[in-house]
Design a protein around this motif. Structure first.
Motif, PDB file in Angstrom:
ATOM      1  N   PHE A 170      -9.956  14.718  -1.685  1.00  0.00           N
ATOM      2  CA  PHE A 170     -10.073  14.998  -0.272  1.00  0.00           C
ATOM      3  C   PHE A 170     -10.075  13.635   0.331  1.00  0.00           C
ATOM      4  CE2 PHE A 170     -12.790  15.609   3.639  1.00  0.00           C
ATOM      5  CZ  PHE A 170     -12.372  15.997   3.945  1.00  0.00           C
ATOM      6  N   ALA A 171     -11.043  12.683   0.037  1.00  0.00           N
ATOM      7  CA  ALA A 171     -10.651  11.927   0.694  1.00  0.00           C
ATOM      8  C   ALA A 171      -9.461  10.872   0.815  1.00  0.00           C
ATOM      9  CB  ALA A 171     -11.782  10.498   0.077  1.00  0.00           C
ATOM     10  N   THR A 172      -9.377  10.423  -0.836  1.00  0.00           N
ATOM     11  CA  THR A 172      -8.012   9.859  -0.773  1.00  0.00           C
ATOM     12  C   THR A 172      -6.835  10.424   0.001  1.00  0.00           C
ATOM     13  OG1 THR A 172      -7.584  10.788  -2.312  1.00  0.00           O
ATOM     14  CG2 THR A 172      -8.448   8.729  -2.322  1.00  0.00           C
ATOM     15  N   ARG A 173      -6.564  11.453  -0.008  1.00  0.00           N
ATOM     16  CA  ARG A 173      -5.180  12.326   0.602  1.00  0.00           C
ATOM     17  C   ARG A 173      -5.438  12.117   1.966  1.00  0.00           C
ATOM     18  NH1 ARG A 173      -6.867  16.952  -1.423  1.00  0.00           N
ATOM     19  NH2 ARG A 173      -4.429  16.788  -2.675  1.00  0.00           N
ATOM     20  N   CYS A 174      -7.020  13.186   2.906  1.00  0.00           N
ATOM     21  CA  CYS A 174      -6.872  12.224   4.306  1.00  0.00           C
ATOM     22  C   CYS A 174      -6.569  10.381   4.360  1.00  0.00           C
ATOM     23  CB  CYS A 174      -8.707  12.221   4.651  1.00  0.00           C
ATOM     24  SG  CYS A 174      -9.092  14.722   4.777  1.00  0.00           S
ATOM     25  N   LEU A 175      -6.600   9.595   3.580  1.00  0.00           N
ATOM     26  CA  LEU A 175      -6.486   8.072   4.112  1.00  0.00           C
ATOM     27  C   LEU A 175      -5.217   8.173   3.700  1.00  0.00           C
ATOM     28  CD1 LEU A 175      -8.239   5.634   4.337  1.00  0.00           C
ATOM     29  CD2 LEU A 175      -7.840   5.055   2.256  1.00  0.00           C
ATOM     30  N   TRP A 176      -4.403   8.698   2.662  1.00  0.00           N
ATOM     31  CA  TRP A 176      -3.069   8.617   2.998  1.00  0.00           C
ATOM     32  C   TRP A 176      -2.206   9.190   3.977  1.00  0.00           C
ATOM     33  CZ3 TRP A 176       0.985   6.058   1.369  1.00  0.00           C
ATOM     34  CH2 TRP A 176       1.866   6.778   1.248  1.00  0.00           C
ATOM     35  N   LEU A 177      -2.946  10.406   4.391  1.00  0.00           N
ATOM     36  CA  LEU A 177      -2.219  11.084   5.250  1.00  0.00           C
ATOM     37  C   LEU A 177      -1.878  10.563   6.971  1.00  0.00           C
ATOM     38  CD1 LEU A 177      -2.724  14.638   4.473  1.00  0.00           C
ATOM     39  CD2 LEU A 177      -0.402  13.585   4.343  1.00  0.00           C
ATOM     40  N   GLY A 178      -3.407   9.222   7.326  1.00  0.00           N
ATOM     41  CA  GLY A 178      -3.986   9.111   8.146  1.00  0.00           C
ATOM     42  C   GLY A 178      -3.268   7.803   7.825  1.00  0.00           C
ATOM     43  N   GLY A 179      -3.540   7.121   7.077  1.00  0.00           N
ATOM     44  CA  GLY A 179      -2.923   5.756   6.869  1.00  0.00           C
ATOM     45  C   GLY A 179      -1.258   5.550   6.811  1.00  0.00           C
ATOM     46  N   LEU A 180      -0.798   6.201   6.051  1.00  0.00           N
ATOM     47  CA  LEU A 180       0.958   6.666   6.426  1.00  0.00           C
ATOM     48  C   LEU A 180       1.500   6.171   8.108  1.00  0.00           C
ATOM     49  CD1 LEU A 180       3.611   5.973   4.455  1.00  0.00           C
ATOM     50  CD2 LEU A 180       3.581   8.756   4.316  1.00  0.00           C
ATOM     51  N   VAL A 182      -0.220   5.572  10.512  1.00  0.00           N
ATOM     52  CA  VAL A 182      -1.190   4.240  11.117  1.00  0.00           C
ATOM     53  C   VAL A 182       0.333   2.967  10.932  1.00  0.00           C
ATOM     54  CG1 VAL A 182      -2.200   2.558  11.219  1.00  0.00           C
ATOM     55  CG2 VAL A 182      -3.197   5.066  11.623  1.00  0.00           C
ATOM     56  N   SER A 183       1.368   3.709   9.446  1.00  0.00           N
ATOM     57  CA  SER A 183       1.626   2.038   9.211  1.00  0.00           C
ATOM     58  C   SER A 183       2.967   2.143  10.120  1.00  0.00           C
ATOM     59  CB  SER A 183       1.892   2.159   7.819  1.00  0.00           C
ATOM     60  OG  SER A 183       0.612   1.590   6.690  1.00  0.00           O
ATOM     61  N   PHE A 184       3.129   2.855   9.602  1.00  0.00           N
ATOM     62  CA  PHE A 184       4.505   3.141  10.510  1.00  0.00           C
ATOM     63  C   PHE A 184       4.394   3.352  11.890  1.00  0.00           C
ATOM     64  CE2 PHE A 184       6.183   6.312   6.803  1.00  0.00           C
ATOM     65  CZ  PHE A 184       7.529   5.737   6.662  1.00  0.00           C
ATOM     66  N   LEU A 185       3.546   3.263  12.673  1.00  0.00           N
ATOM     67  CA  LEU A 185       2.771   3.069  14.515  1.00  0.00           C
ATOM     68  C   LEU A 185       3.615   1.114  13.848  1.00  0.00           C
ATOM     69  CD1 LEU A 185       1.071   5.812  15.450  1.00  0.00           C
ATOM     70  CD2 LEU A 185       3.463   5.101  15.536  1.00  0.00           C
ATOM     71  N   ILE A 186       2.588   0.450  13.009  1.00  0.00           N
ATOM     72  CA  ILE A 186       1.815  -0.657  13.635  1.00  0.00           C
ATOM     73  C   ILE A 186       3.190  -1.543  13.096  1.00  0.00           C
ATOM     74  CG2 ILE A 186       1.461  -3.307  11.836  1.00  0.00           C
ATOM     75  CD1 ILE A 186      -0.903  -1.072  11.160  1.00  0.00           C
ATOM     76  N   THR A 187       4.469  -1.156  12.240  1.00  0.00           N
ATOM     77  CA  THR A 187       5.851  -1.442  11.587  1.00  0.00           C
ATOM     78  C   THR A 187       6.541  -1.104  13.522  1.00  0.00           C
ATOM     79  OG1 THR A 187       5.739  -1.077   9.642  1.00  0.00           O
ATOM     80  CG2 THR A 187       8.134  -1.370  10.234  1.00  0.00           C
ATOM     81  N   LEU A 188       6.583   0.208  13.720  1.00  0.00           N
ATOM     82  CA  LEU A 188       7.392  -0.270  15.417  1.00  0.00           C
ATOM     83  C   LEU A 188       6.686  -0.702  16.458  1.00  0.00           C
ATOM     84  CD1 LEU A 188       8.958   2.306  17.010  1.00  0.00           C
ATOM     85  CD2 LEU A 188       7.443   3.026  17.083  1.00  0.00           C
ATOM     86  N   GLY A 189       5.153  -1.038  16.230  1.00  0.00           N
ATOM     87  CA  GLY A 189       4.880  -2.163  17.365  1.00  0.00           C
ATOM     88  C   GLY A 189       5.609  -3.108  17.341  1.00  0.00           C
ATOM     89  N   LEU A 190       5.647  -3.667  16.344  1.00  0.00           N
ATOM     90  CA  LEU A 190       6.160  -5.719  15.638  1.00  0.00           C
ATOM     91  C   LEU A 190       7.380  -5.694  15.774  1.00  0.00           C
ATOM     92  CD1 LEU A 190       4.410  -6.258  12.480  1.00  0.00           C
ATOM     93  CD2 LEU A 190       3.733  -7.023  14.725  1.00  0.00           C
ATOM     94  N   VAL A 191       8.320  -4.076  15.564  1.00  0.00           N
ATOM     95  CA  VAL A 191       9.858  -4.399  16.443  1.00  0.00           C
ATOM     96  C   VAL A 191       9.666  -4.175  17.787  1.00  0.00           C
ATOM     97  CG1 VAL A 191      11.574  -2.840  16.192  1.00  0.00           C
ATOM     98  CG2 VAL A 191      10.284  -2.831  13.915  1.00  0.00           C
ATOM     99  N   VAL A 192       9.341  -3.722  18.117  1.00  0.00           N
ATOM    100  CA  VAL A 192       9.190  -3.858  20.203  1.00  0.00           C
ATOM    101  C   VAL A 192       9.106  -4.718  21.001  1.00  0.00           C
ATOM    102  CG1 VAL A 192       8.272  -2.930  21.607  1.00  0.00           C
ATOM    103  CG2 VAL A 192       9.201  -1.113  20.121  1.00  0.00           C
ATOM    104  N   TRP A 193       7.632  -5.959  19.226  1.00  0.00           N
ATOM    105  CA  TRP A 193       7.307  -6.435  20.073  1.00  0.00           C
ATOM    106  C   TRP A 193       8.001  -7.677  20.242  1.00  0.00           C
ATOM    107  CZ3 TRP A 193       2.862  -7.993  22.911  1.00  0.00           C
ATOM    108  CH2 TRP A 193       1.848  -9.274  22.781  1.00  0.00           C
ATOM    109  N   GLN A 194       8.536  -8.134  18.566  1.00  0.00           N
ATOM    110  CA  GLN A 194       8.827  -9.307  17.703  1.00  0.00           C
ATOM    111  C   GLN A 194      10.294  -8.954  18.649  1.00  0.00           C
ATOM    112  OE1 GLN A 194       7.212 -11.671  17.639  1.00  0.00           O
ATOM    113  NE2 GLN A 194       6.123 -11.386  16.449  1.00  0.00           N
TER     114      GLN A 194
END
Length: 448
Positions: A170-180, A182-194
């Motif tokens: 249960f914990a790993t599934r929630c972490l994966w569904l939340g972390g993935l 968030v990882s894409f949004l971090i990448t998108l933010g860096l693309v917009v910024w840089q």
């Protein structure tokens, strides 16, 4: 014929009687309790209550975990700023609040590996040093290692969650569904910024230490079972490029590590001969050595790749921590004192959590905290490389958070950031709670 049927029936009944478990009949007057196969109503009730409490504790812990992921997404980093301590430690407080609900599982500590107890002793030492600094020396909480100790308290509830198979899933599934995402949004933010040149917050850089999330997700996607052609490879490349787009040494190292793990895993699955294995091992050593040299040269020749702008500042903090370690190499300062150092008009922290551990805890601190975590990180990487296609991507993601954060801690001040450390301790708990780490109690329907 009737006689033969009766004989056969008697033989069948006697064989069934031989297979049946023996029943012990104890006289009521003997003072002994008969051993009944039916469970005691009291034990059944306590187990049912333990299940309910554990179910609630799992949800509280995961709530803190998901809130921590939202804090990681904050590009201003105000979510863990010293200006808002109540908000900064909120995910950690929620995770620690899950501990009383998880107490029915405390029996699982008997199966905890040695690394858990080393980290537990280290946590108590850090907490004691912080309390001494605040209570006896009357220093402000910010001038102690209290923040580092509070983050470490999440290891206990994390282990109680991760040591039970259903809670672990249960914990790993929630972490994966939340972390993935968030990882894409971090990448998108860096693309917009840089690349887009849109600096949407007033900061010199964004998503520096947080880059370990896209790197972990990139490596984990290699083990995903997507049925869409090319989707897995595309998402892997996009996420791994976040480290390059960040234009920071930490991001370069994270990207190289993510691709390195995937390439070695792919190579290992293709080559089985001794010659290929020897060539592969030599290439791994060469790649790691080259990567370290390139990162060091880039750091010294490109000051803009460092958050503080000057490699001299980092070298001064490294030298200061090393000097205090040499003055008291056995136990350091006992985790007493301020994590800040005065450099001219500035009060700065060390840019190496490893040297901080050496400064505050000496050799004993390194043996309790750094050495076991380093060994475990290497073990996690090797297990990831050897993982088969049946290994869920969410397990790979959760386990890789630990070594990726640990690498970033070598050259960054991450230990004082409770949200990032919460993710690290969750990944450590996932590793320690693994069924193969040490013989753990078997999960049953009544097991809380």
């Amino acid at each position: 014929m009737v006689t033969s049927v009766r004989c056969n029936a008697q033989v069948g009944l006697s064989s069934l009687a031989d297979q049946a478990p023996p029943v012990s009949v104890v006289p009521a007057w003997s003072g002994e309790k008969a051993r009944d196969s039916l469970p005691s109503p009291v034990s059944t009730t306590s187990r049912g209550l333990g299940e309910v409490l554990g179910w609630v504790g799992d949800r509280i812990f995961v709530l803190g975990l998901l809130l921590g992921l939202l804090f990681v997404l904050d590009p201003t980093e105000q979510a863990w700023s010293e200006d808002y301590p109540a908000i900064k430690y909120l995910p950690v407080a929620i995770a620690v609040a899950a501990t009383p609900w998880l107490l029915p599982r405390v029996v699982r500590l008997r199966s905890a590996p040695a690394m858990f107890w080393l980290l537990a002793v280290g946590t108590l030492w850090v907490l004691a040093g912080a309390l001494y600094t605040v209570g006896i020396q009357s220093q402000p909480v910010a001038e102690s290692v209290m923040g580092r100790a509070l983050g470490m308290l999440t290891l206990l509830p994390g282990f109680l969650v991760m040591s039970r198979s259903r809670s672990r899933e249960f914990a790993t599934r929630c972490l994966w569904l939340g972390g993935l995402p968030v990882s894409f949004l971090i990448t998108l933010g860096l693309v917009v910024w840089q690349i887009g040149g849109i600096e949407f917050v007033d900061r010199a850089h964004i998503y520096h230490e947080q880059i370990f999330l896209p790197a972990s997700a990139a490596a984990a996607l290699f083990w995903s079972r997507s049925s869409v052609p090319g989707l897995r490879a595309t998402t892997l490349v996009v996420l791994a490029l976040a480290g390059v787009i960040s234009l920071k040494n930490t991001g370069f190292i994270a990207t190289a590590a993510a691709f390195g793990i995937v390439v070695v895993a792919l190579w290992r699955s293709r080559g089985r001969t001794p010659l290929l294995r020897a060539t592969r091992n030599a290439a791994i050593v060469l790649a790691i050595t080259t990567g370290l040299i390139v990162a060091a040269v880039a750091a010294l020749s490109s000051p803009e790749s460092l958050p503080d702008g000057t490699p001299e500042l980092r070298l001064v903090t490294y030298a200061s921590r090393l000097a205090t370690f040499l003055e008291s190499p056995i136990y350091g300062t006992g985790f007493v004192g301020s994590p800040f150092m005065e450099l001219g008009p500035r009060m700065v922290q060390s840019h190496s959590d490893l040297l901080d551990i050496a400064h505050f805890g000496g050799v004993l601190g390194l043996l309790l905290l750094a050495v076991p975590m380093g060994i475990a990180a290497l073990r996690v990487i090797l297990q990831t490389i050897r993982a088969g296609a049946q290994t869920p991507a969410r397990h790979i993601f959760t386990s890789l958070l630990f070594p990726f954060v640990l690498v970033a801690m070598l050259v960054n001040p991450i230990w004082h950031q409770p949200t990032l450390m919460f993710l690290l301790w969750t990944s450590v708990a996932f590793h320690l709670g693994e069924p193969g780490a040490k013989a753990a109690p078997t999960d049953t329907a009544e097991d809380p």
